[in-house]
Write a protein that holds these residues in place. Sequence first.
Motif, short mmCIF file in Angstrom:
data_model
loop_
_atom_site.label_atom_id
_atom_site.label_comp_id
_atom_site.label_asym_id
_atom_site.label_seq_id
_atom_site.Cartn_x
_atom_site.Cartn_y
_atom_site.Cartn_z
N GLY A 186 0.70 -0.94 0.09
CA GLY A 186 -0.07 0.01 -0.04
C GLY A 186 0.73 1.32 -0.05
O GLY A 186 0.52 2.39 0.06
N ILE A 187 2.23 1.18 0.00
CA ILE A 187 3.01 2.24 -0.02
C ILE A 187 3.53 2.20 -1.48
O ILE A 187 4.56 1.40 -1.85
N PRO A 188 3.24 3.50 -2.39
CA PRO A 188 3.72 3.53 -3.57
C PRO A 188 5.27 3.43 -3.52
O PRO A 188 5.99 4.08 -2.96
N GLY A 189 5.98 2.76 -4.44
CA GLY A 189 7.39 2.48 -4.61
C GLY A 189 8.00 1.38 -3.75
O GLY A 189 9.11 1.19 -3.88
N PHE A 197 1.84 4.76 7.79
CA PHE A 197 2.34 3.73 7.14
C PHE A 197 1.39 2.31 7.27
O PHE A 197 1.02 1.80 6.28
N CYS A 198 0.87 2.00 8.47
CA CYS A 198 0.12 0.97 8.92
C CYS A 198 -1.27 1.15 8.31
O CYS A 198 -1.72 0.26 7.79
N ALA A 199 -1.79 2.24 8.21
CA ALA A 199 -3.03 2.47 7.79
C ALA A 199 -3.14 2.44 6.33
O ALA A 199 -4.21 1.84 5.89
N GLN A 200 -2.18 2.59 5.65
CA GLN A 200 -2.05 2.48 4.26
C GLN A 200 -1.88 0.78 3.76
O GLN A 200 -2.76 0.66 2.76
N TYR A 213 16.26 4.49 1.59
CA TYR A 213 15.66 5.02 0.41
C TYR A 213 14.89 6.52 0.91
O TYR A 213 14.10 6.31 1.79
N PRO A 214 14.69 7.35 0.05
CA PRO A 214 14.07 8.57 0.50
C PRO A 214 12.52 8.37 0.48
O PRO A 214 12.05 7.74 -0.31
N MET A 215 11.86 8.89 1.44
CA MET A 215 10.45 8.59 1.48
C MET A 215 9.67 10.07 1.78
O MET A 215 10.50 11.00 2.41
N GLU A 216 8.56 10.21 1.37
CA GLU A 216 7.90 11.52 1.77
C GLU A 216 6.56 11.32 2.48
O GLU A 216 5.70 10.22 1.85
N ILE A 217 5.96 12.23 3.00
CA ILE A 217 4.54 12.29 3.41
C ILE A 217 3.86 13.53 3.17
O ILE A 217 4.43 14.75 3.12
N THR A 218 2.94 13.22 2.15
CA THR A 218 1.99 14.08 1.58
C THR A 218 0.54 14.52 2.07
O THR A 218 0.34 13.31 2.81
N SER A 219 -0.11 15.06 1.60
CA SER A 219 -1.79 15.01 2.05
C SER A 219 -2.17 13.80 1.46
O SER A 219 -3.35 13.30 1.81
N GLY A 237 -0.52 10.88 1.93
CA GLY A 237 0.03 9.90 2.62
C GLY A 237 1.61 9.29 2.38
O GLY A 237 2.27 10.46 1.74
N ILE A 238 1.90 8.24 2.48
CA ILE A 238 3.32 7.91 2.46
C ILE A 238 3.87 7.37 1.05
O ILE A 238 3.12 6.56 0.47
N ALA A 239 4.88 7.82 0.56
CA ALA A 239 5.45 7.05 -0.80
C ALA A 239 6.72 7.02 -0.74
O ALA A 239 7.48 7.85 -0.15
N VAL A 240 7.49 6.08 -1.25
CA VAL A 240 9.09 5.86 -1.21
C VAL A 240 9.23 6.54 -2.54
O VAL A 240 8.76 6.26 -3.54
N LYS A 241 10.18 7.26 -2.61
CA LYS A 241 10.56 8.27 -3.75
C LYS A 241 11.86 7.51 -4.35
O LYS A 241 12.65 6.90 -3.93
#
Length: 244
Positions: free
Chosen positions: A24-27, A55-58, A230-236, A238-242
């Motif tokens: 559920g985490i892009p990337g 992270f868990c909610a995703q 790995y770089p990761m971001e939180i945006t509106s 949710g979380i994504a691995v960049k």
Amino acid sequence: MPQKVNVKKLSAPVKTSTGRVSTGIPGLDELLEGGYVKGSTILVTGGTGTGKTTFCAQFIREGLKKGEPGVYITMEEDPEDIKEDLKRFGFNFERFEKSKVFSFVYQNPFEISDISSTIVDAINSVNAQRVVIDPVSLIGMYMKDPAVLRKRLFEIIRLLKKTGATTLITSEILDNEIGERSGGSLSREGVTEFIVDSVLVLNLFGVGGGITRSILIRKMRRTKHGTDVYPMEITSKGIAVKKE
Ligand SMILES: Nc1ncnc2c1ncn2[C@@H]1O[C@H](COP(=O)(O)OP(=O)(O)OP(=O)(O)O)[C@@H](O)[C@H]1O
Ligand SMILES: [Mg+2]
């Protein structure tokens, strides 16, 4: 006395599988041969505010999108606050609760003897394939004897395995105000990292007034996984691995 739980009563499948479960985490899936090992237990750890709950909610939301029921067991004092936080990311679980494919459960960490039955009842109530316990570390706050705590955590993880569900549990790494690790342990309890199948470490560094986030796959059994930070971001959203 901890309650004895008859895991045979569980309606979820009790078998090991080599299948993969999307995170559920892009990337992230592509760094894990397609996702978590089905039925495994994964520790998501990091300092405060590193994104563990999101992270868990995703992970749960991803399952619900695919028709895989899930449960979220929290020991935080105010579960309603968590629901409100998640709504901000557009995660609204209420309709799934109504249709009985998702259950959000509060477990009082003082009443730890009940946790096994809480887990089994919650899983059975929706036939869950995905489970979150956030944060498991609160158990340790009320158990002073490390040997007893270790045994209890071991029992909980063994029980989760028997259910056949894929489970994320969270703990904390104690760190200083700019996110530098101050102790050697990967969990507050100091033992969980050794008894789970996988450990994901979320990091946060304060750099020049901004925040940089990252994720490290510290271990994942039966998986040839990515080994970088790995770089990761939180945006509106949710979380994504960049991608670097
Ligand atoms: N819309 C947003 N855009 C960017 N970052 C956000 C946004 N909403 C929240 N955040 C970040 O996410 C963090 C919260 O993440 P989360 O609650 O998942 O972390 P946690 O590791 O579970 O924290 P805790 O230690 O409280 O359990 C906030 O501290 C904030 O930095
Ligand atoms: Mg949290």
